[in-house]
Enzyme design. Sequence first.
Site, PDB file in Angstrom:
ATOM      1  N   GLU A 238      42.723  -2.817 -18.131  1.00 26.70           N
ATOM      2  CA  GLU A 238      43.645  -3.682 -18.456  1.00 26.70           C
ATOM      3  C   GLU A 238      43.277  -4.373 -19.709  1.00 26.70           C
ATOM      4  O   GLU A 238      41.807  -4.687 -19.701  1.00 26.70           O
ATOM      5  CB  GLU A 238      43.962  -4.358 -17.486  1.00 26.70           C
ATOM      6  CG  GLU A 238      45.235  -4.116 -16.694  1.00 26.70           C
ATOM      7  CD  GLU A 238      46.507  -4.235 -17.589  1.00 26.70           C
ATOM      8  OE1 GLU A 238      46.684  -4.312 -18.700  1.00 26.70           O
ATOM      9  OE2 GLU A 238      47.700  -4.377 -16.931  1.00 26.70           O
TER      10      GLU A 238
ATOM     11  N   ASP B 117      47.170 -11.597 -16.261  1.00 25.32           N
ATOM     12  CA  ASP B 117      47.739 -13.087 -16.184  1.00 25.32           C
ATOM     13  C   ASP B 117      48.156 -13.456 -15.110  1.00 25.32           C
ATOM     14  O   ASP B 117      47.697 -14.046 -14.315  1.00 25.32           O
ATOM     15  CB  ASP B 117      48.642 -12.946 -17.477  1.00 25.32           C
ATOM     16  CG  ASP B 117      49.391 -14.212 -17.810  1.00 25.32           C
ATOM     17  OD1 ASP B 117      49.001 -15.259 -17.283  1.00 25.32           O
ATOM     18  OD2 ASP B 117      50.307 -14.326 -18.746  1.00 25.32           O
TER      19      ASP B 117
ATOM     20  N   PHE C 195      47.762 -18.616 -26.079  1.00 23.99           N
ATOM     21  CA  PHE C 195      48.341 -17.505 -26.229  1.00 23.99           C
ATOM     22  C   PHE C 195      47.439 -16.497 -27.178  1.00 23.99           C
ATOM     23  O   PHE C 195      47.016 -16.991 -28.321  1.00 23.99           O
ATOM     24  CB  PHE C 195      49.707 -17.486 -26.794  1.00 23.99           C
ATOM     25  CG  PHE C 195      50.427 -16.326 -26.845  1.00 23.99           C
ATOM     26  CD1 PHE C 195      51.129 -16.007 -25.633  1.00 23.99           C
ATOM     27  CD2 PHE C 195      50.333 -15.313 -27.883  1.00 23.99           C
ATOM     28  CE1 PHE C 195      51.787 -14.828 -25.629  1.00 23.99           C
ATOM     29  CE2 PHE C 195      51.236 -14.208 -27.770  1.00 23.99           C
ATOM     30  CZ  PHE C 195      51.874 -14.037 -26.646  1.00 23.99           C
TER      31      PHE C 195
END
Length: 172
Positions: A97, A101, A150
């Site tokens: 991955e 999250d 982010f």
Amino acid sequence: MPAERIVFSREQIRARVAELGERISRDYRGRPLLVVGVLTGAFIFTADLVRVLDLEEVMVDFVRVASYGDATVSSGRIALGKDVESEVKGRELLLVEDIVDTGRTLAWLTWHFAERGPASLKVCTLLDKRERREIEVPLDYVGFRVEQGFLVGYGLDCAGRYRQRPDLLALD
Ligand code: PRP
């Protein structure tokens, strides 16, 4: 355009990927390995990781999952977009991955593959972001632990953009 800040440079990423590759190569020495990258985000990490593996037999495959609902609030509904084409039963499987999250995608994938009877099932993620974790999922190999913010670049996108950028960036 949001401001960009380099969080992990391409050099830092290359060094960490090499370390992960060494550990994984040690752990799977002499055993055939099936590496399964999770599209789309993990395509670059998977490509870099398999090239630093010092193993005789490495197979590479990909899976794609889609989560539905509001992108900012995880709905928990996950569907398969593309399955692997390889036989999973009896194989040593390493899921790759880019980021974990909430943990929902990985929890679903773990269930999806575990029921096919692999010889082993481990997870390698470049980024472990715990801020929004909802489901505890065991992570065997972690590149970097990150806090909030982010992140884009090195495969990660924002509305489809930034995936091609070589560094991991925070958008402020
Ligand atoms: C990202 C990432 C993981 C998932 C992690 O994929 O690649 O698969 O989200 O989030 P979770 O732990 O909250 O489930 P995304 O849905 O953005 O798709 P992409 O890989 O195509 O960019």
